[in-house]
Design a protein around this motif. Sequence first.
Motif, short mmCIF file in Angstrom:
data_model
loop_
_atom_site.label_atom_id
_atom_site.label_comp_id
_atom_site.label_asym_id
_atom_site.label_seq_id
_atom_site.Cartn_x
_atom_site.Cartn_y
_atom_site.Cartn_z
N SER A 181 79.46 62.11 118.34
CA SER A 181 80.13 62.25 117.04
C SER A 181 79.24 61.76 115.91
O SER A 181 79.13 62.40 114.85
CB SER A 181 81.44 61.45 117.04
OG SER A 181 82.43 62.10 117.80
N LEU B 53 77.03 74.02 116.29
CA LEU B 53 78.14 73.11 115.99
C LEU B 53 77.88 72.36 114.68
O LEU B 53 78.79 72.25 113.83
CB LEU B 53 78.31 72.11 117.14
CG LEU B 53 79.53 71.18 117.10
CD1 LEU B 53 80.82 71.97 116.99
CD2 LEU B 53 79.55 70.29 118.33
N TYR C 182 80.08 72.68 111.26
CA TYR C 182 80.60 71.52 110.53
C TYR C 182 80.14 71.57 109.07
O TYR C 182 80.92 71.29 108.15
CB TYR C 182 80.08 70.23 111.17
CG TYR C 182 80.70 69.84 112.47
CD1 TYR C 182 82.00 70.17 112.78
CD2 TYR C 182 79.97 69.10 113.42
CE1 TYR C 182 82.57 69.80 114.00
CE2 TYR C 182 80.53 68.71 114.62
CZ TYR C 182 81.83 69.06 114.91
OH TYR C 182 82.39 68.68 116.10
N THR D 34 88.73 69.04 114.57
CA THR D 34 89.23 69.36 115.91
C THR D 34 89.00 70.81 116.29
O THR D 34 88.43 71.10 117.35
CB THR D 34 90.74 69.06 116.00
OG1 THR D 34 90.99 67.72 115.59
CG2 THR D 34 91.24 69.26 117.42
N SER E 114 85.39 71.84 116.88
CA SER E 114 84.89 71.14 118.08
C SER E 114 85.43 71.76 119.35
O SER E 114 84.72 71.94 120.33
CB SER E 114 85.27 69.66 118.01
OG SER E 114 84.76 69.04 116.86
N ALA F 41 82.01 73.14 120.75
CA ALA F 41 81.27 72.02 121.31
C ALA F 41 80.91 72.25 122.77
O ALA F 41 81.80 72.47 123.60
CB ALA F 41 82.09 70.73 121.18
N PRO G 30 82.33 65.67 121.05
CA PRO G 30 82.54 64.53 120.15
C PRO G 30 83.81 63.76 120.50
O PRO G 30 84.56 64.14 121.40
CB PRO G 30 82.65 65.18 118.77
CG PRO G 30 83.23 66.53 119.06
CD PRO G 30 82.68 66.95 120.40
N LEU H 261 87.20 65.70 120.36
CA LEU H 261 87.43 66.56 121.52
C LEU H 261 87.78 65.73 122.75
O LEU H 261 88.63 66.13 123.55
CB LEU H 261 86.19 67.41 121.79
CG LEU H 261 86.27 68.40 122.96
CD1 LEU H 261 87.44 69.35 122.77
CD2 LEU H 261 84.97 69.20 123.09
#
Length: 568
Positions: free
Chosen positions: A375, A442, A446, A511, A514, A518, A524, A527
């Motif tokens: 994370s 990812l 983000y 969320t 992820s 992910a 992270p 998750l």
Amino acid sequence: MKKRFLESLSGFTVLKWFIYLFFFLFLLVPLFSILLVSFTGQPINLFGSLVSQKTLAKTIEKLSNVSLEAYSSLFEGKGYFDALLNSLKLSTGVALLVTIVVIPIAYAFARTKMPFKGLFATLCTIPLVVPTFISSYAFMLMFGKTGWVNHIYQALGGEGVLFDIQSMLGIVLVQVFYFFPYALWPMVAAFKISDLTLEEASQNLGAHSWYTFMRVTLPLAMPGIVSSMLLIFTVSFSDFGTPIILAPKDLNLIVVEAYREMAGFFNWAGSAVLTVIMLLVAAFFFWLQRLVIKGKEYGTISGKPTRQKMNDHKGVVSVLTTYSFLVVLIPVLGVASIFLSSLATTWGRHALPDGYTLSHYLTIFSTSHKNILNSLVLAGGALVLSVVIATFVSYFVVRRNSGGLDFISSIPLIVPGISLGIALIQTFNTAPLKLTGTAILLIIAYTIRRMPYMIRSTMSSMMAIRKDIEEAAVNMGASNLLAAVTVIGPLMLPGIAAGAILVFVTVIKETSISLLLAPTDWAPMSLAVFQNLLRGEYYTASAMAILIIAIVIVLQYLAKKLTKDQLY
């Protein structure tokens, strides 16, 4: 000619086109690609078509079979249309309820001498730091079959449970109590802008206080109230965390259906259609909100300064204080329930845990330390990328009047997380840019999702910097790029730092992105909490949830100190 061309490519011009390229590759192409998939029903490899004749031939063949079949399925009993209607009903109900709940609190903040405003303002930030799927779990701890609220209810003579938490009502209540701060502060500002002399004039003419409020105060604040209502609608419609935890099997919601079609069945056509529908709905209400703000701002003009005499009527102040306390108490009790769960040995037979232990925290630091590190690394990567891009976007928009970058950088505001995730998976699932399943994609996801927050922060700082400071550096021989980096950059540091913290905070909480993007090695904390909840590992999930909340609270406190933000 060649010299002039090279000069045109130097410095800011090259940088500007690199930023355009970033948005083109990772935002515009994925959204356009998912639109094509919704018409073809099959994955489209646009990048592969540029480098491979074989792939190009397949793409052309797929495009030749364009149809509206996938859209017609919305009306043919596959559940998509019901999912859309249910989501619209949910979002409309939440928007209306939040508006009704928040109006008294906003009025109390803006127009009364309500005590403890600082404390209430702090408590109102708690719902913002809690990821929605964690707040849903908090309500399960409170109102579930073995929840402590129902234990108290039964001890008082009640039977069964107050209500079924895993229902439409449960989703509505979670969203109302954890989304209301999004509407609160805009409404506070709306109540502050009107001239109090108009209210006094109404009362001097014999009108009662309640009549003055309904006919004078409320209409003046109405643009801000309607804008907040539309914002809540968009937030509720795009929310993934609450429905994925609380929606029963017989309740179809569009965001959950889109996730299941992609992650569960790899149904490209279905997920693409639902993604496009979500985008259109979110875009429409975002546009409507902007229209309300732009077209109907009410105010008063006079030669006298606006007076800010606060309502100090004891009865009004007491009622509003009690009401505000009860509203903010609900999310606080939710977080307290998660904290108790993180310390519990077992919990469910009684209103309070049977025993307390710190072993769950030791467990997450020993077995889930990689999730914590992931994370921090992922959020750090998104932060660095956001800082670089957002700072220069702000410069181009403010200093160079780049309307194109302003428009493109605002698009992520209307893109739900699930929609962006599905679009990126479809676009980067094959060569030559096979990034699906990597930490790189990812981080990029983000960055795109949260960059608008960073841009708004840096843009406000840029507007506050006088242009002649930069011009002085240029006149002394520095290039425009060097002047921006060495002169403007340091002056923007408070805005950059505040925006960076906001990006970091929202990435830590993320969320939907992820869950879709992910890879296993880069899962992270958010998750990990979600997966622990699904596996029934509630106590360790609670411990990690508290860790996330603690990190977010500390970072938001730092952001508030940096911006010196006055919330009340």
